[in-house]
Write a protein that holds these residues in place. Structure first.
Motif, PDB file in Angstrom:
ATOM      1  N   GLY A  96       4.306  20.069 -43.042  1.00  0.00           N
ATOM      2  CA  GLY A  96       5.028  19.989 -44.197  1.00  0.00           C
ATOM      3  C   GLY A  96       5.790  21.230 -44.849  1.00  0.00           C
ATOM      4  N   VAL A  97       5.192  22.295 -44.514  1.00  0.00           N
ATOM      5  CA  VAL A  97       5.927  23.676 -44.871  1.00  0.00           C
ATOM      6  C   VAL A  97       7.164  23.731 -44.511  1.00  0.00           C
ATOM      7  CG1 VAL A  97       5.812  26.143 -44.580  1.00  0.00           C
ATOM      8  CG2 VAL A  97       3.684  25.128 -45.239  1.00  0.00           C
ATOM      9  N   PRO A  98       7.755  23.697 -43.269  1.00  0.00           N
ATOM     10  CA  PRO A  98       9.183  23.648 -42.735  1.00  0.00           C
ATOM     11  C   PRO A  98      10.154  22.891 -43.601  1.00  0.00           C
ATOM     12  CG  PRO A  98       7.870  23.575 -41.099  1.00  0.00           C
ATOM     13  CD  PRO A  98       7.041  23.151 -42.178  1.00  0.00           C
ATOM     14  N   ALA A  99       9.644  21.753 -44.063  1.00  0.00           N
ATOM     15  CA  ALA A  99      10.464  20.941 -45.019  1.00  0.00           C
ATOM     16  C   ALA A  99      10.604  21.432 -46.349  1.00  0.00           C
ATOM     17  CB  ALA A  99       9.692  19.407 -44.978  1.00  0.00           C
ATOM     18  N   VAL A 100       9.564  22.109 -46.821  1.00  0.00           N
ATOM     19  CA  VAL A 100       9.880  22.553 -48.036  1.00  0.00           C
ATOM     20  C   VAL A 100      10.726  23.749 -48.072  1.00  0.00           C
ATOM     21  CG1 VAL A 100       8.450  23.405 -50.190  1.00  0.00           C
ATOM     22  CG2 VAL A 100       7.609  21.726 -48.765  1.00  0.00           C
ATOM     23  N   VAL A 101      10.478  24.686 -46.984  1.00  0.00           N
ATOM     24  CA  VAL A 101      11.437  25.846 -46.512  1.00  0.00           C
ATOM     25  C   VAL A 101      12.868  25.393 -46.753  1.00  0.00           C
ATOM     26  CG1 VAL A 101      12.137  27.457 -44.897  1.00  0.00           C
ATOM     27  CG2 VAL A 101       9.635  27.270 -45.520  1.00  0.00           C
ATOM     28  N   ASP A 102      13.219  24.348 -45.731  1.00  0.00           N
ATOM     29  CA  ASP A 102      14.669  23.776 -45.908  1.00  0.00           C
ATOM     30  C   ASP A 102      15.070  23.334 -47.289  1.00  0.00           C
ATOM     31  OD1 ASP A 102      14.418  24.379 -43.040  1.00  0.00           O
ATOM     32  OD2 ASP A 102      14.175  21.914 -42.550  1.00  0.00           O
ATOM     33  N   LEU A 103      14.302  22.713 -47.991  1.00  0.00           N
ATOM     34  CA  LEU A 103      14.421  22.306 -49.380  1.00  0.00           C
ATOM     35  C   LEU A 103      14.919  23.749 -50.408  1.00  0.00           C
ATOM     36  CD1 LEU A 103      12.246  19.584 -50.351  1.00  0.00           C
ATOM     37  CD2 LEU A 103      14.714  19.311 -50.068  1.00  0.00           C
TER      38      LEU A 103
END
Length: 673
Positions: A96-103
């Motif tokens: 999930g971390v990469p998705a939050v980074v993109d946001l």
């Protein structure tokens, strides 16, 4: 959703629990052109409803919807692509971390361009559960849990700070803090609703609870009639941003269950048989849906165990329809009465509710199993589908030694430095009660506690070379183990709480004691693990362990006592009591009645409400994390873990014309805002 073109005139209202809901009626659509869709598998009815609700003439057309009805003729064998929009997204902390980074990166870019930062949020609800980080560094003592949690925060401080910022900064995004449970069990026990609702234009729209998740065992919630499966990070992120999942209307394999499990047989034994059968059948890329009178003899937790292992039998999902046990589970797990009333009324109105009189759906193909024929089983030494009857486990291990590991079964045992014991081939060095696959099911967890209690009463103990651990998938398990008065017995056998998370099931078993590891490696011993997980590939559980076996939690306790895969648990004694009499597995194995009676007195909705009442608050460690930044993240330029990605560098509010290969002036997609 209220803007659906509604070509089949199926938008209706219904009342449940005194409230009015808008919904898209499959029954009405059948009357208005979708002939025969009431015979579809329950899982495809969920897909059909999704298309009816999102019909826009572009991503979803009337022809796409007709394609689902056409499935009844081709049974999914003719490829038909559709756009499917899940209601929500489930993530675990690693993926999930990469998705939050993109946001976070999008927010930064929007701020620099003078845009509305608040506009950058997930477009569908996202829950991220921190469960993949805790490791079994400490075990076999009352302070193991606290020590492992402390170590977890030390290792993951930067990542947890980032996720806590996301929890506070984004709408439609919730974080379940560490030390709470495993994402799939938390989903089953709390997050999932079976029927989802959303307020739109002053109306409440009801529709099936659906999701995609960034973990393959997202399928566990299929046991609660929630259609969902695991996807890659990019696909999950697209769904998070409101984009459809492009998929083919799948083949659906019906798995008929008849009969009832025999005395002493567990849901784990059943699911290992099902994995074996479906792997042989070949169901990769297909839906599997369970039906038949045998469902009446399974608890919802049994169904969740079976659904959880869909990745192991190769299917996209392993779906169970709504029935009276679904409603009972929703009540026991503390869901609101209004929601339970809605689930019942909605499922019945949509032809999604199964009872004894429900006709069997139409399937692409079927297979069947008489549950009463299932025997006690384990699976290994390397693959989940390699089921072994417990009565043959010692012989099959000997075969594996010769064929898989190319080692002689009769090797000399080797003294362990600094310890008063030796070690040899086949010794069980890890015994782990782990994984949402089984820790979500009170029947096998209570059974493990009773095996520990009965063994303790007989004077038995765990072998000194076994690393034991208990890692439940939720805090509710601790509640009912304590209420059943079996946690003390598990503790006495070394199965102290080590954490709430995936632990050994994903390879976070932690290191073996140095002297044990040294003997294994110096003498090339084939050491073994027994775990109540879902995967047992070589090297996954622990680098020192070659042979790994999946087993029910009570069998994990039994193998910890036996200490070896070379023992036949059905015929050989586990040890001796204080009087020197042999004690066998049958002497300490609890009856089904004993287990069920204890479940009835130990599991109740109050403990679910207590443990999930403030689930997003977190423990003291989570609350102490100080977050810097507000709407945008305060990136640390020195970080080697979380950095602002360069995707939006150079973007401007004005499109930048460029020249194509023929000299024409076009807009650059990289700078087109």
């Amino acid at each position: 959703m209220l803007n659906s073109l509604d070509s089949f005139k199926c938008r209706k209202t219904m009342t449940a629990g005194g409230k009015e809901y808008v919904y898209y009626s499959i029954t009405e659509a059948e009357k208005n052109g979708l002939e025969g869709v009431s015979a579809l598998p329950y899982s495809l009815k969920v897909i059909l409803e999704n298309l009816l609700r999102f019909e826009d003439g572009r991503s979803v057309t009337a022809d796409d919807i007709k394609g689902v009805a056409q499935w009844l003729k081709n049974r999914g064998r003719e490829e038909k692509e559709i756009a499917y929009r899940p209601a929500r997204v489930l993530m675990q902390d690693f993926t999930g971390v990469p998705a939050v980074v993109d946001l976070a990166a999008m927010r930064d870019a929007t701020t620099k361009l003078g845009g509305n930062t608040d506009a950058i949020n997930p477009q569908v609800p996202v829950d991220l559960v921190i469960d993949h980080s805790v490791m079994v560094d400490n075990f076999g003592n009352p302070k193991a849990f606290e020590a492992n949690v402390e170590r977890e925060y030390e290792r993951n401080g930067e990542r947890y700070t980032f996720l806590k910022w996301g929890q506070e900064a984004f709408d439609n995004f919730r974080v379940v803090p560490p030390g709470t449970g495993i994402c799939h069990q938390v989903n089953l026990e709390y997050l999932a609703q079976t029927v989802w609702t959303k307020e739109i234009d002053g109306k409440t729209v009801a529709y099936p609870d659906t999701l995609v998740g960034t973990d393959s065992h997202t399928t566990m919630v299929n046991g609660l009639s929630v259609l969902g499966w695991g996807v890659g990070g990019i696909e999950a992120e697209a769904a998070m941003l409101g984009q459809p999942v492009t998929m083919l209307i799948p083949e659906v394999i019906g798995f008929r269950l008849d009969g009832k499990m025999a005395e002493g047989i567990t849901a784990t034994d059943l699911v290992l048989v099902i994995v074996e059968m479906l792997r042989e059948k070949g169901v990769v890329g297909k839906f599997v849906e369970f039906y038949g009178p045998g469902l009446n003899n399974l608890t919802l937790e049994d169904q969740a165990t079976i659904a959880n292992m869909a990745p192991e039998y190769g299917a996209t999902c392993g779906f169970f329809p709504v029935d009276k046990d679904s409603l009972s589970y929703l009540q026991t797990s503390g869901r609101d009465a209004d929601r339970i009333a809605l689930v019942e009324e909605y499922a019945k109105a949509q032809g999604m509710f199964r009872d004894e009189n429900s006709p069997d759906p139409v399937f692409t193909d079927t297979l069947e199993l008489d549950i009463s024929t299932v025997v006690a089983s384990i699976s290994g030494p390397k693959r989940p589908q390699d089921r072994v009857s417990l009565s043959e486990a010692d012989v099959k291990f000997a075969d594996a030694m010769n064929n898989e590991f190319k080692s002689a079964i009769k090797g000399a045992r080797v003294p362990v430095a600094g310890r008063n014991h030796d070690l040899g081939h086949g010794d069980v060095v890890i015994a782990a009660i782990t994984s949402c696959t089984n820790t979500s099911n009170p029947s096998v967890m209570i059974a493990a506690g009773l095996v520990a209690r009965n063994a303790r009463a007989k004077g038995l103990s765990v072998k000194p070379w076994v690393k034991t651990s208990l890692a439940p998938g939720s805090q509710v398990v601790t509640e009912y183990l304590n209420k059943a008065n079996v946690q003390d017995d598990l503790d006495a056998m070394g199965f102290n709480l080590v954490g709430y998370g995936c632990t050994t099931c994903i390879g976070n078993s932690g290191p073996l004691p140095e002297e044990i590891s040294a003997v294994i490696n110096e003498h090339d011993l084939v050491a073994c693990s027994v775990l109540s997980g879902n995967r047992n590939f070589e090297g996954r559980v622990n680098p020192d362990v070659q042979a790994n076996y999946l087993a029910s939690p009570p069998l994990v306790v039994a193998y910890a006592i036996a200490g070896s895969m070379k023992i036949n648990l059905t015929t050989d004694p586990l040890g001796q009591d204080e009087a020197g009499n042999d004690v066998y597995l049958k002497d300490i194995w609890p009856s089904s009645k004993e287990i069920n009676d204890l479940i009835r007195t130990s599991v109740n909705e109050d403990m679910f409400r207590k443990r999930y009442g403030d689930v997003f608050k977190g423990d003291a460690g989570w609350q102490k994390i100080e977050v810097t930044g507000g709407e945008t993240y305060d990136w640390d330029s020195a970080s080697t873990y979380v950095q602002n990605p360069p995707y939006f560098d150079g973007m401007t509010m004005t499109p930048d014309p460029i020249t194509d290969i023929e000299g024409a002036r076009v807009l650059s997609p990289l700078k087109d805002s």
